[in-house]
Motif scaffolding. Structure first.
Motif, PDB file in Angstrom:
ATOM      1  N   SER A 139       0.856  -1.187   0.000  1.00 38.13           N
ATOM      2  CA  SER A 139       0.000   0.000   0.000  1.00 38.13           C
ATOM      3  C   SER A 139       0.891   1.236   0.000  1.00 38.13           C
ATOM      4  O   SER A 139       0.643   2.203   0.702  1.00 38.13           O
ATOM      5  CB  SER A 139      -0.916  -0.016   1.229  1.00 38.13           C
ATOM      6  OG  SER A 139      -0.120  -0.051   2.403  1.00 38.13           O
ATOM      7  N   GLY A 140       1.975   1.114  -0.764  1.00 39.97           N
ATOM      8  CA  GLY A 140       2.966   2.195  -0.771  1.00 39.97           C
ATOM      9  C   GLY A 140       2.592   3.355  -1.666  1.00 39.97           C
ATOM     10  O   GLY A 140       1.432   3.521  -2.047  1.00 39.97           O
ATOM     11  N   LYS A 141       3.603   4.076  -2.069  1.00 42.46           N
ATOM     12  CA  LYS A 141       3.310   5.309  -2.790  1.00 42.46           C
ATOM     13  C   LYS A 141       2.984   5.068  -4.270  1.00 42.46           C
ATOM     14  O   LYS A 141       2.502   5.949  -4.957  1.00 42.46           O
ATOM     15  CB  LYS A 141       4.473   6.285  -2.677  1.00 42.46           C
ATOM     16  CG  LYS A 141       5.793   5.709  -3.137  1.00 42.46           C
ATOM     17  CD  LYS A 141       6.909   6.600  -2.615  1.00 42.46           C
ATOM     18  CE  LYS A 141       7.884   6.888  -3.743  1.00 42.46           C
ATOM     19  NZ  LYS A 141       8.857   7.908  -3.351  1.00 42.46           N
ATOM     20  N   GLY A 142       3.229   3.851  -4.725  1.00 39.20           N
ATOM     21  CA  GLY A 142       2.848   3.539  -6.121  1.00 39.20           C
ATOM     22  C   GLY A 142       3.834   4.086  -7.144  1.00 39.20           C
ATOM     23  O   GLY A 142       4.786   4.785  -6.815  1.00 39.20           O
ATOM     24  N   ILE A 143       3.553   3.683  -8.376  1.00 37.68           N
ATOM     25  CA  ILE A 143       4.454   4.064  -9.472  1.00 37.68           C
ATOM     26  C   ILE A 143       3.635   4.814 -10.520  1.00 37.68           C
ATOM     27  O   ILE A 143       2.565   4.347 -10.928  1.00 37.68           O
ATOM     28  CB  ILE A 143       5.069   2.805 -10.114  1.00 37.68           C
ATOM     29  CG1 ILE A 143       5.792   1.976  -9.046  1.00 37.68           C
ATOM     30  CG2 ILE A 143       6.017   3.159 -11.247  1.00 37.68           C
ATOM     31  CD1 ILE A 143       6.014   0.539  -9.412  1.00 37.68           C
ATOM     32  N   PRO A 144       4.098   5.963 -10.999  1.00 42.59           N
ATOM     33  CA  PRO A 144       3.357   6.682 -12.033  1.00 42.59           C
ATOM     34  C   PRO A 144       3.262   5.812 -13.297  1.00 42.59           C
ATOM     35  O   PRO A 144       4.197   5.072 -13.609  1.00 42.59           O
ATOM     36  CB  PRO A 144       4.210   7.922 -12.306  1.00 42.59           C
ATOM     37  CG  PRO A 144       5.171   8.004 -11.191  1.00 42.59           C
ATOM     38  CD  PRO A 144       5.321   6.645 -10.619  1.00 42.59           C
ATOM     39  N   ASP A 145       2.131   5.965 -14.011  1.00 42.91           N
ATOM     40  CA  ASP A 145       1.902   5.143 -15.211  1.00 42.91           C
ATOM     41  C   ASP A 145       3.058   5.238 -16.199  1.00 42.91           C
ATOM     42  O   ASP A 145       3.457   4.241 -16.800  1.00 42.91           O
ATOM     43  CB  ASP A 145       0.603   5.588 -15.916  1.00 42.91           C
ATOM     44  CG  ASP A 145      -0.596   5.042 -15.180  1.00 42.91           C
ATOM     45  OD1 ASP A 145      -0.371   4.202 -14.270  1.00 42.91           O
ATOM     46  OD2 ASP A 145      -1.720   5.443 -15.498  1.00 42.91           O
ATOM     47  N   ASN A 146       3.564   6.447 -16.392  1.00 42.60           N
ATOM     48  CA  ASN A 146       4.590   6.622 -17.426  1.00 42.60           C
ATOM     49  C   ASN A 146       5.916   5.971 -17.049  1.00 42.60           C
ATOM     50  O   ASN A 146       6.841   5.945 -17.854  1.00 42.60           O
ATOM     51  CB  ASN A 146       4.780   8.109 -17.746  1.00 42.60           C
ATOM     52  CG  ASN A 146       5.244   8.889 -16.531  1.00 42.60           C
ATOM     53  OD1 ASN A 146       5.334   8.336 -15.431  1.00 42.60           O
ATOM     54  ND2 ASN A 146       5.531  10.161 -16.729  1.00 42.60           N
ATOM     55  N   GLN A 147       6.006   5.461 -15.822  1.00 39.50           N
ATOM     56  CA  GLN A 147       7.274   4.801 -15.464  1.00 39.50           C
ATOM     57  C   GLN A 147       7.110   3.307 -15.248  1.00 39.50           C
ATOM     58  O   GLN A 147       8.087   2.613 -14.966  1.00 39.50           O
ATOM     59  CB  GLN A 147       7.835   5.443 -14.185  1.00 39.50           C
ATOM     60  CG  GLN A 147       8.282   6.870 -14.451  1.00 39.50           C
ATOM     61  CD  GLN A 147       8.998   7.478 -13.264  1.00 39.50           C
ATOM     62  OE1 GLN A 147       9.329   6.782 -12.302  1.00 39.50           O
ATOM     63  NE2 GLN A 147       9.236   8.766 -13.333  1.00 39.50           N
ATOM     64  N   LEU A 148       5.851   2.841 -15.392  1.00 45.11           N
ATOM     65  CA  LEU A 148       5.602   1.416 -15.143  1.00 45.11           C
ATOM     66  C   LEU A 148       6.471   0.516 -16.009  1.00 45.11           C
ATOM     67  O   LEU A 148       6.926  -0.532 -15.574  1.00 45.11           O
ATOM     68  CB  LEU A 148       4.122   1.091 -15.406  1.00 45.11           C
ATOM     69  CG  LEU A 148       3.186   1.276 -14.214  1.00 45.11           C
ATOM     70  CD1 LEU A 148       1.771   0.909 -14.612  1.00 45.11           C
ATOM     71  CD2 LEU A 148       3.643   0.435 -13.028  1.00 45.11           C
ATOM     72  N   ASN A 149       6.663   0.943 -17.254  1.00 43.01           N
ATOM     73  CA  ASN A 149       7.408   0.085 -18.181  1.00 43.01           C
ATOM     74  C   ASN A 149       8.915   0.167 -17.978  1.00 43.01           C
ATOM     75  O   ASN A 149       9.633  -0.746 -18.343  1.00 43.01           O
ATOM     76  CB  ASN A 149       7.072   0.474 -19.625  1.00 43.01           C
ATOM     77  CG  ASN A 149       5.663   0.068 -19.967  1.00 43.01           C
ATOM     78  OD1 ASN A 149       5.173  -0.935 -19.449  1.00 43.01           O
ATOM     79  ND2 ASN A 149       5.007   0.865 -20.784  1.00 43.01           N
ATOM     80  N   SER A 150       9.350   1.302 -17.432  1.00 37.37           N
ATOM     81  CA  SER A 150      10.800   1.498 -17.393  1.00 37.37           C
ATOM     82  C   SER A 150      11.432   1.063 -16.069  1.00 37.37           C
ATOM     83  O   SER A 150      12.651   1.055 -15.964  1.00 37.37           O
ATOM     84  CB  SER A 150      11.131   2.961 -17.675  1.00 37.37           C
ATOM     85  OG  SER A 150      10.443   3.783 -16.768  1.00 37.37           O
ATOM     86  N   ILE A 151      10.595   0.689 -15.088  1.00 39.60           N
ATOM     87  CA  ILE A 151      11.229   0.394 -13.799  1.00 39.60           C
ATOM     88  C   ILE A 151      12.083  -0.867 -13.825  1.00 39.60           C
ATOM     89  O   ILE A 151      12.911  -1.053 -12.950  1.00 39.60           O
ATOM     90  CB  ILE A 151      10.188   0.255 -12.656  1.00 39.60           C
ATOM     91  CG1 ILE A 151       9.211  -0.876 -12.978  1.00 39.60           C
ATOM     92  CG2 ILE A 151       9.480   1.562 -12.393  1.00 39.60           C
ATOM     93  CD1 ILE A 151       8.508  -1.351 -11.732  1.00 39.60           C
ATOM     94  N   PHE A 152      11.876  -1.705 -14.886  1.00 37.83           N
ATOM     95  CA  PHE A 152      12.720  -2.911 -14.961  1.00 37.83           C
ATOM     96  C   PHE A 152      13.982  -2.666 -15.765  1.00 37.83           C
ATOM     97  O   PHE A 152      14.740  -3.586 -16.050  1.00 37.83           O
ATOM     98  CB  PHE A 152      11.930  -4.074 -15.573  1.00 37.83           C
ATOM     99  CG  PHE A 152      10.773  -4.502 -14.729  1.00 37.83           C
ATOM    100  CD1 PHE A 152      11.002  -5.124 -13.500  1.00 37.83           C
ATOM    101  CD2 PHE A 152       9.471  -4.262 -15.114  1.00 37.83           C
ATOM    102  CE1 PHE A 152       9.927  -5.519 -12.704  1.00 37.83           C
ATOM    103  CE2 PHE A 152       8.409  -4.648 -14.329  1.00 37.83           C
ATOM    104  CZ  PHE A 152       8.623  -5.268 -13.104  1.00 37.83           C
TER     105      PHE A 152
END
Lengths: 704, 133
Positions: free
Chosen positions: A624-637
C-alpha cells in the motif's frame, strides 16, 4: 608434385570442361565484336544463298513449265495440223466423188448436150466455192467449159498438144476413178487442183474439175491469217531442198512449224502450222510461281532468323550465366554427380591458391582436397589428415553442408554446398575473415568488459574490506586494549570517565554511519558485478528442486523486523510448492522485490501470496505504498531507473535491483510484471513455470 | 568459546593482517601467527602446528591454492583445515576453492566481529564442509 595436364593454368580465367573446352571469359569478351561481325557476315551469306537458290529454282521451274507448255502447244498445233491433213484428204475424197458423180451423171446425157453440162457444172460450181471451172473433153479436145465467159479460149484445146496434160487425161481414161493432178499453175493464175474422171462408155470423154487450191486448203481448215494458227503448205520436192510454197507465208517454215505430209494425186504436199503468235509459252504460272517463291524464301528467311535468334539467345544466356558466375565475389564451383569438377570461377581458385594446380575440370573432389593437404592448403587438417578428409567428405555429401575453414594465410572461408536435382554439387566459398574478426573483436570486448568489471569489483572490495574491518572495531571501540588501559588510567575520575564515554559514543556513532555507507557501497559493487555477469550471459543457473514456500518464509524472517520498525503489516501466506530453480538467485529476486515494497511503503501493509496452477506458480507482492506513475511502469525494470530518481534521493539503491530481478526471472523461463496506482500501492507479479519433474519431486517430498 | 586454538593467517595486505589479528585475538581469543606472503609461510611451515590455516587467495608470487597444495605436501598438515579468504565474490569460484580441499571460503569484506564465531562454527562442523558468504 604437379599434375601434368598441360592445362594453361596461369592463363586460364575460367574453367568449363566439356562445354567450352577451356575457353576463357576474357577471350570471349575480347573477340566478341569480331565474332559478332563474322556472325553477321555468315547470316548475310546464308540469306544470300537462300535468295539465290530460291530465284534459281524459280527460274528453272519457270523454264520447265515453259518448255512443258511449248510441248503441249506443239502437240496441240500438231493435232490441229493432223486434223487439217485429215480434212484435206477428206475433201479430196469428197471432190473425187463429186467428180465421179458428175462423170456418171453426164454419161447419161448426150455428149453434145451442152446445156445439160452447163446446168450440172453451174450447180456444182455454185455449191462448191473451191471449184473454179469445169471442162469436158471428147477425144482429147475440150468441148465444153464452165463458166464459159472466162474460159472461152479453152474451148477446142487439144490435150494432145500438151504432153503433160495428155498424160493425165490418158491416165484418167485408163483408170476407173478420178485422177488427181496438182497443184499446178493455172492459166488464169493461181494454183489449181485438177480432178479428171473418164465418163463411162465407149467414147473417150474426160471431165475435169478445176479446184482453186488455195480455197481447197482453206476449206480443209488451212489458214494463213488466223488468231490461233498460221498454216502454210509447200510442194515436197524430190530432193531435200525446200519445195515451192503454195499456201501461206515462207515465214511459217522458218518458225519451226508442226509439219505433216499429205498426198494429192501423185504429189506430196507438206503442210505446216505454227501458233498465230508464234511458239510462245504463256507465262500464266508466273504470278503463282513468284508468289510461291516469295513465300518459300520468306519462310526460309524466317526459319534462319528464328534459328539465329535461338542460337544467339542461348549463347547470350550462357555467356550471361558464365559472366555472372565469374563476377561473383565468392568462389563458385560445380562438381558433377561423380564428384568431378565441372567448372569453377577464378575466385574459387584464388581462395584455394595452394591447390590451384589441381583445380582443373575432371579432377575429383577428393583428389583436390588430398592434393590440397599436401600443399598445406588446409591448416586445420595438419596432423589428422585422414580424419579431416573423412569429415570434409561427409560434409560434401550432405545436401546442405556448411562449415567454416581456416586458410593458410589466416583468412576464414565459409563453405556452403548443396546438391542439385541431378545430383551435382554446387558450392560457394565466401571469405568471412572480416566477420570472424568482428565477432572475435566483439567477443574480446565483452570478455574484456566482464574481466574489467570482475577485476574492478575485486579491487574495490579489497580496500573496502579494510574500511569495513576497521570500522567494525571502531564501532566496538571498548575492545581496544588501549581503550581499556585508558579507562584504567582514568580510574574513578568521573569527569574524565564522562568525557571518555562521550568520545567513545561519538566514535561509535560515526563508525556506524561509516559502516552503513560502506555496506551500501558494497551492495552497489555486488549489484554492478551481478549485472555485468547477467548482461554478458555469464550466469549459469544451478537448477534444483526448491520449495518456494520455504524460501519465502525464510525471507520474511529477514524483513519482519524491518517492517515492524516502520510500523507496517508484513504478511506472508505461502504453502509449500516445489519448483525447479536456482534457489540463491530466486532469493535474490524476492529480496529485491519485497525489499522494495517495504522500502517504499510507509503505512499500511506488504502482502506476499502464491497462486499455483498446473503450469505456473505466481508470486504476488502487494503493497500500500506510494505507487508508481503510469509513465514509469514500463521502465522500472530497466537499468538505473528509480521512480524517484528525479526527486530527492529519499531511498538509496543501485537502480539495478529490478533489472537484475527481471533478468533472473526470465532466465528461469518466467516473467515479471507490475500494476500500480499512484498513492495507493503496487502489485508485483512474478510467474515461474513448474515442470513435470518438479511436481514429481514435490510428490516425493510430500510423501516423505 | 575455545581453548587457545592456534590459527596461521597468510595475507599480503598489512591492514587485513591487522584487522584479522584484532578479530581473532581480541574477539575470538585465538592464538594467531601471521605471514605476509606464501613464501614466508612455507618457510615456517615445519615450525607451526595450527588448528586452522586462514589463507588469502590472491597473493603475489604464490597464491592461496598453490600454498594449499604445498601445505598438503607437509606430513604434519595433511588434514589441517584450511579456510580461504577472497575478495572475488563469485559462488562458482568459492566452490572451486572448496573442491580443492578447503573447508570453506570467506568473502571479503568480512565482518571482523563475526569472523571468530564463523571459524569456530566451521571447525565444529568439519564433517560437513560448506560455502559461506
Amino acid at each position: 608434385m604437379h599434375v601434368g595436364t598441360g592445362f594453361p593454368v596461369g592463363h586460364l580465367d575460367f574453367i568449363a570442361a566439356a562445354a567450352t573446352g577451356g575457353e576463357t571469359v576474357k577471350e570471349r569478351n575480347e573477340t566478341f565484336a569480331q565474332r559478332e561481325r563474322r556472325h553477321k557476315r555468315n547470316v548475310s551469306l546464308i540469306y544470300g544463298a537462300i535468295l539465290l537458290l530460291g530465284l534459281v529454282s524459280a527460274a528453272l521451274m519457270d523454264r520447265t513449265i515453259l518448255a512443258q507448255n511449248l510441248v503441249t502447244q506443239r502437240a496441240s498445233v500438231q493435232r490441229s495440223l493432223n486434223f487439217v491433213k485429215f480434212r484435206i484428204e477428206q475433201r479430196l475424197e469428197a471432190y473425187s466423188h463429186m467428180s465421179s458423180n458428175l462423170a456418171a451423171a453426164l454419161s447419161f446425157e448426150a455428149p453434145t448436150d451442152k446445156a445439160k453440162f452447163q446446168t450440172l457444172a453451174r450447180l456444182l460450181r455454185d455449191n462448191n466455192p473451191s471449184v473454179i471451172n469445169l471442162a469436158r473433153a471428147r477425144n482429147f479436145v475440150v468441148t465444153d467449159v464452165h463458166p464459159i465467159e472466162a474460159n472461152q479460149a479453152v474451148l477446142g484445146h487439144d490435150y494432145r498438144k500438151n504432153p503433160g496434160q495428155m498424160h493425165t487425161v490418158q491416165k484418167a481414161l485408163d483408170s476407173d476413178g478420178t485422177v488427181v493432178i496438182g497443184p499446178i499453175d493455172l492459166i488464169q493464175g493461181g494454183l489449181g487442183l485438177l480432178l479428171r474422171t473418164a465418163q463411162p462408155g465407149p467414147e473417150k470423154i474426160v471431165d475435169t474439175i478445176v479446184l482453186d487450191f488455195h480455197v481447197f486448203l482453206e476449206e480443209a481448215g488451212m489458214t494463213s491469217n488466223s488468231n490461233a494458227f498460221v498454216a502454210s503448205a509447200r510442194l515436197k520436192s524430190a530432193t531435200d531442198a525446200d519445195g515451192q510454197v503454195v499456201f501461206g507465208s515462207d515465214t511459217v517454215w522458218d518458225a519451226d512449224p508442226a509439219v505433216a505430209t499429205v498426198r494429192l494425186g501423185d504429189r506430196d504436199i507438206e503442210i505446216a502450222m505454227i501458233p498465230a503468235r508464234g511458239w510462245r509459252s504463256d507465262p500464266l504460272h508466273r504470278p503463282i510461281l513468284g508468289l510461291i517463291t516469295v513465300i518459300l524464301i520468306s519462310v526460309a528467311f524466317f526459319g534462319v532468323n528464328y534459328a539465329r535468334r535461338l542460337i544467339i539467345e542461348r549463347a547470350d544466356a550462357k555467356r550471361r550465366l558464365l559472366n555472372a558466375i565469374e563476377s561473383i565475389d565468392d568462389g563458385f564451383v560445380i562438381f558433377d554427380k561423380d564428384d568431378r569438377l565441372v567448372m569453377c570461377n577464378e575466385k574459387y581458385r584464388k581462395v584455394f591458391e595452394a591447390s590451384r594446380d589441381f583445380i582443373v575440370p575432371g579432377v575429383s573432389f577428393e583428389t583436390i582436397i588430398r592434393e590440397g593437404i599436401k600443399q598445406g592448403q588446409y591448416p586445420e587438417a595438419e596432423g589428422r589428415e585422414e580424419e579431416w578428409i573423412a569429415e570434409r567428405l561427409r560434409l560434401h555429401a550432405d545436401p546442405h553442408g556448411q562449415t567454416e575453414m581456416l586458410m593458410p594465410d589466416g583468412s576464414w572461408i565459409k563453405v556452403a554446398e548443396s546438391k542439385t536435382e541431378d545430383g551435382s554439387t554446387v558450392g560457394i566459398r565466401t571469405d568471412i575473415t572480416e566477420l570472424k574478426t568482428a565477432v572475435q573483436t566483439a567477443e574480446n570486448a565483452i570478455r574484456a568488459k566482464t574481466d574489467f568489471v570482475n577485476n574492478m569489483s575485486h579491487e574495490l572490495r579489497t580496500p573496502l574490506s579494510v574500511v569495513l574491518g576497521y570500522v567494525a572495531f571502531l564501532k566496538k571501540v571498548e575492545i581496544y586494549p588501549q581503550c581499556a588501559s585508558l579507562k584504567a588510567a582514568i580510574g574513578n575520575r568521573e569527569d574524565l570517565q564522562q568525557q571518555l564515554d562521550e568520545f567513545v559514543n561519538v566514535i561509535v556513532q560515526q563508525a556506524s554511519k561509516s559502516e552503513k555507507s560502506g555496506k551500501h557501497l558494497l551492495n552497489l559493487i555486488n549489484s554492478v558485478l551481478d549485472w555485468a555477469k547477467l548482461s554478458s550471459d555469464n550466469v549459469v543457473l544451478k537448477r534444483e528442486p526448491v520449495d518456494l514456500g520455504e524460501l519465502l518464509d525464510g525471507l520474511s524472517d529477514e524483513f519482519k523486523s524491518h517492517a515492524a520498525e516502520k510500523g507496517i503489516l508484513f504478511d506472508v501466506e505461502v504453502d509449500p510448492v516445489m519448483i525447479q530453480a536456482d534457489g540463491l538467485r530466486l532469493k535474490q529476486v524476492f529480496m529485491n522485490i519485497i525489499g522494495n515494497a517495504i522500502k517504499f511503503t510507509d503505512q499500511g501493509y506488504v502482502k506476499v501470496s502464491v497462486d499455483v496452477d498446473d503450469n505456473d506458480v505466481t508470486i504476488l507482492v502487494e503493497d500500500s505504498g506510494k505507487g508508481i506513475p503510469d509513465n514509469q511502469l514500463n521502465s522500472i525494470f530497466e537499468r538505473f531507473i528509480q521512480v524517484d530518481s528525479s526527486t530527492r534521493r529519499e531511498h538509496r539503491g543501485t537502480g539495478l535491483g529490478l533489472a537484475i530481478a527481471k533478468n533472473l526471472v526470465e532466465m528461469h523461463g518466467g516473467g515479471i510484471s507490475v500494476t500500480s496506482r499512484l498513492g495507493e500501492g503496487s502489485l508485483f507479479r512474478v510467474v515461474l513455470p513448474r515442470s513435470r519433474s518438479v511436481s514429481v519431486s514435490l510428490d516425493m517430498k510430500m510423501a516423505s | 568459546m575455545n581453548n587457545c586454538k592456534q590459527i596461521v593467517h597468510v595475507d599480503d595486505d598489512e591492514d587485513i593482517l591487522a584487522i584479522t589479528r584484532m578479530s581473532l585475538e581480541l574477539i575470538g581469543g585465538f592464538e594467531v601467527t601471521q605471514y605476509g606472503s606464501a613464501k614466508e609461510a612455507l618457510e615456517n611451515l615445519p615450525r607451526v602446528e595450527p588448528d586452522l590455516f586462514l589463507l588469502d587467495v590472491m597473493m603475489p608470487g604464490m597464491d592461496g591454492p598453490e600454498l594449499l597444495a604445498e601445505i598438503r605436501k607437509h606430513p604434519g598438515h595433511r588434514s589441517t583445515p584450511v579456510v580461504f579468504m577472497t575478495a572475488k565474490a563469485d559462488p562458482a569460484f568459492s566452490e572451486t576453492l572448496v573442491n580443492l580441499g578447503a573447508l570453506a571460503c570467506i568473502t571479503k569484506p568480512f565482518d571482523p566481529v563475526a569472523l571468530p564465531e564463523q571459524l569456530v562454527g566451521l571447525l565444529d562442523e568439519r564433517h560437513r564442509p560448506s560455502t559461506l558468504q
